[in-house]
Write an enzyme that holds these catalytic residues in place. Sequence first.
Site, PDB file in Angstrom:
ATOM      1  N   HIS A 160       0.726  -1.281  -0.040  1.00  0.00           N
ATOM      2  CA  HIS A 160       0.180   0.006   0.001  1.00  0.00           C
ATOM      3  C   HIS A 160       1.031   1.236   0.022  1.00  0.00           C
ATOM      4  O   HIS A 160       0.907   2.230   0.834  1.00  0.00           O
ATOM      5  CB  HIS A 160      -0.938   0.006   1.349  1.00  0.00           C
ATOM      6  CG  HIS A 160      -2.383   0.011   0.842  1.00  0.00           C
ATOM      7  ND1 HIS A 160      -3.034  -1.013   0.240  1.00  0.00           N
ATOM      8  CD2 HIS A 160      -3.388   0.943   1.209  1.00  0.00           C
ATOM      9  CE1 HIS A 160      -4.099  -0.481   0.007  1.00  0.00           C
ATOM     10  NE2 HIS A 160      -4.524   0.258   0.642  1.00  0.00           N
ATOM     11  N   ASP A 211      -3.272   7.230  -0.811  1.00  0.00           N
ATOM     12  CA  ASP A 211      -4.374   6.906  -1.484  1.00  0.00           C
ATOM     13  C   ASP A 211      -4.507   6.502  -2.444  1.00  0.00           C
ATOM     14  O   ASP A 211      -3.419   6.943  -3.326  1.00  0.00           O
ATOM     15  CB  ASP A 211      -5.519   8.137  -0.860  1.00  0.00           C
ATOM     16  CG  ASP A 211      -6.918   7.815  -1.160  1.00  0.00           C
ATOM     17  OD1 ASP A 211      -7.093   6.650  -1.129  1.00  0.00           O
ATOM     18  OD2 ASP A 211      -7.712   8.578  -1.568  1.00  0.00           O
ATOM     19  N   GLY A 212      -5.300   5.722  -3.077  1.00  0.00           N
ATOM     20  CA  GLY A 212      -5.356   5.530  -4.702  1.00  0.00           C
ATOM     21  C   GLY A 212      -4.697   4.182  -5.046  1.00  0.00           C
ATOM     22  O   GLY A 212      -4.728   3.971  -6.295  1.00  0.00           O
ATOM     23  N   ASN A 213      -4.502   3.344  -4.110  1.00  0.00           N
ATOM     24  CA  ASN A 213      -3.634   2.166  -4.362  1.00  0.00           C
ATOM     25  C   ASN A 213      -4.464   1.166  -5.112  1.00  0.00           C
ATOM     26  O   ASN A 213      -3.752   0.410  -5.983  1.00  0.00           O
ATOM     27  CB  ASN A 213      -3.102   1.479  -2.994  1.00  0.00           C
ATOM     28  CG  ASN A 213      -2.328   2.398  -2.225  1.00  0.00           C
ATOM     29  OD1 ASN A 213      -0.827   2.400  -2.526  1.00  0.00           O
ATOM     30  ND2 ASN A 213      -2.688   3.138  -1.117  1.00  0.00           N
ATOM     31  N   GLY A 214      -5.569   1.010  -4.747  1.00  0.00           N
ATOM     32  CA  GLY A 214      -6.493   0.034  -5.318  1.00  0.00           C
ATOM     33  C   GLY A 214      -6.538   0.422  -6.779  1.00  0.00           C
ATOM     34  O   GLY A 214      -6.659  -0.638  -7.684  1.00  0.00           O
ATOM     35  N   ARG A 215      -6.962   1.613  -7.276  1.00  0.00           N
ATOM     36  CA  ARG A 215      -7.114   1.922  -8.535  1.00  0.00           C
ATOM     37  C   ARG A 215      -5.828   1.860  -9.404  1.00  0.00           C
ATOM     38  O   ARG A 215      -5.821   1.297 -10.349  1.00  0.00           O
ATOM     39  CB  ARG A 215      -7.790   3.438  -8.624  1.00  0.00           C
ATOM     40  CG  ARG A 215      -9.335   3.621  -8.075  1.00  0.00           C
ATOM     41  CD  ARG A 215      -9.615   4.961  -7.960  1.00  0.00           C
ATOM     42  NE  ARG A 215      -9.078   5.569  -6.559  1.00  0.00           N
ATOM     43  CZ  ARG A 215      -8.493   6.628  -6.476  1.00  0.00           C
ATOM     44  NH1 ARG A 215      -8.515   7.883  -7.193  1.00  0.00           N
ATOM     45  NH2 ARG A 215      -8.333   7.110  -5.200  1.00  0.00           N
ATOM     46  N   ARG A 270      -5.034  -1.477 -10.549  1.00  0.00           N
ATOM     47  CA  ARG A 270      -5.733  -1.990 -11.751  1.00  0.00           C
ATOM     48  C   ARG A 270      -5.294  -1.446 -13.096  1.00  0.00           C
ATOM     49  O   ARG A 270      -5.120  -1.918 -14.023  1.00  0.00           O
ATOM     50  CB  ARG A 270      -7.266  -1.944 -11.552  1.00  0.00           C
ATOM     51  CG  ARG A 270      -7.822  -2.737 -10.408  1.00  0.00           C
ATOM     52  CD  ARG A 270      -9.363  -2.444 -10.023  1.00  0.00           C
ATOM     53  NE  ARG A 270      -9.524  -1.278  -9.540  1.00  0.00           N
ATOM     54  CZ  ARG A 270      -9.581  -1.330  -8.045  1.00  0.00           C
ATOM     55  NH1 ARG A 270      -9.243  -2.513  -7.344  1.00  0.00           N
ATOM     56  NH2 ARG A 270     -10.267  -0.288  -7.695  1.00  0.00           N
ATOM     57  N   TYR A 313     -13.087 -10.638  -4.288  1.00  0.00           N
ATOM     58  CA  TYR A 313     -12.119 -10.067  -4.585  1.00  0.00           C
ATOM     59  C   TYR A 313     -11.028  -9.594  -3.186  1.00  0.00           C
ATOM     60  O   TYR A 313     -10.019 -10.119  -3.028  1.00  0.00           O
ATOM     61  CB  TYR A 313     -12.341  -8.585  -5.325  1.00  0.00           C
ATOM     62  CG  TYR A 313     -11.215  -7.834  -5.136  1.00  0.00           C
ATOM     63  CD1 TYR A 313     -10.013  -7.894  -6.199  1.00  0.00           C
ATOM     64  CD2 TYR A 313     -11.211  -6.472  -4.758  1.00  0.00           C
ATOM     65  CE1 TYR A 313      -8.916  -6.889  -6.324  1.00  0.00           C
ATOM     66  CE2 TYR A 313     -10.364  -5.537  -4.813  1.00  0.00           C
ATOM     67  CZ  TYR A 313      -9.170  -5.772  -5.483  1.00  0.00           C
ATOM     68  OH  TYR A 313      -8.214  -4.730  -5.558  1.00  0.00           O
ATOM     69  N   TYR A 314     -11.859  -9.095  -2.177  1.00  0.00           N
ATOM     70  CA  TYR A 314     -11.250  -8.963  -0.996  1.00  0.00           C
ATOM     71  C   TYR A 314     -10.895 -10.172  -0.155  1.00  0.00           C
ATOM     72  O   TYR A 314      -9.929 -10.167   0.450  1.00  0.00           O
ATOM     73  CB  TYR A 314     -12.215  -7.863  -0.130  1.00  0.00           C
ATOM     74  CG  TYR A 314     -12.311  -6.192  -0.799  1.00  0.00           C
ATOM     75  CD1 TYR A 314     -11.299  -5.714  -0.612  1.00  0.00           C
ATOM     76  CD2 TYR A 314     -13.443  -5.928  -1.020  1.00  0.00           C
ATOM     77  CE1 TYR A 314     -10.793  -4.442  -1.097  1.00  0.00           C
ATOM     78  CE2 TYR A 314     -13.528  -4.617  -1.716  1.00  0.00           C
ATOM     79  CZ  TYR A 314     -12.373  -4.051  -1.690  1.00  0.00           C
ATOM     80  OH  TYR A 314     -12.206  -2.630  -2.077  1.00  0.00           O
TER      81      TYR A 314
END
Length: 351
Positions: free
Chosen positions: A197, A201-205, A208, A239-240
Amino acid sequence: MREPKLILGPDLVKLVAEIDEFKGRWEALKTLSPDRLSALRRVATIESVGSSTRIEGAKLSDIEVEDLLSRAISVQSFKTRDEQEVAGYAEAMDLVFEVYTDMRLTENHIRQLHQTLLRHSEKDSRHRGAYKTLPNNVVALDAEGREIGVIFETASPFDTPREMEQLVSWTRKALDEESLHPLLVIAVFVVTFLAIHPFQDGNGRLSRVLTTLLLLRLGYAYVPYASLERVIEENKDLYYKALRRTQTTLKKDVPDWEPWIGFFLRCLKKQKDGLAARLERERAGQGSESELPELSLQVIKALKAKERLTIAQLAEITGANRNTLKVRLRELVTTGRIRQHGRARATWYSL
């Protein structure tokens, strides 16, 4: 980073072979006209942007995403955080599509994509493109949004630069030396990236976006025509669960990679299966209206009822932004679903 020890069962080996077989057939499969392929790609892009941002909590529907992106060129700022995230994700994806052949996996490129991703996010201006300076553990919240516990402890801000350097170095080495199948390398990269991580912020997006970058660089050229993000959104709970089941074992002597790799490969299979089905319908002359954007369906419905309509009349009936409506009309004309008559202000449309 330790070298992953991966032993795949026969089901996962079969999935890898099936995905690669589709990759090899892609050039022969994409026999549609350039206009049809372009329309297919645009629908997939809208789905990807909408789904990836909704996975992280945004609320905009695909129609709202499409409307926003059709206005993005003329809009200087975006009112809500959801709009800011959608605009940033779209720009990051556009950047990947345009320059992926020259964009190797490096920390500088990862930071560049993060900066693009958060370009319009006002509250993130201080840390765009910079590794985190505060802890960002994955936490559980109660119904009122209060933190009630840590679900997963990510890398500390102090350890993040070292762990990212090791992850990028291992990924590039594994791909260059072909020590593992490239799909497995991507899967290991993504689950480890999300465990670190690295950004506030923005790690998930970003994970992808990076998945798309790596797939394109490794020759999976069909990826822009089918949304992997949509598949993940439709299986968000799994997914999680898959992420956590693997991530909680990463510090053990023998991490359990199978939950995440299995989920990742099954998503890739669903992505290519969906695209194959669409192509088959198109080739058979049965381009299903259900595959069209919602606004296109509204246009066709209106023309079935009225026989001939102008842009102004269609805008009034659908309530759509005129710029978005023009894009949909052009696609419908190009693909032969409707006809355009007249020119300029005298233009009208029929089935």
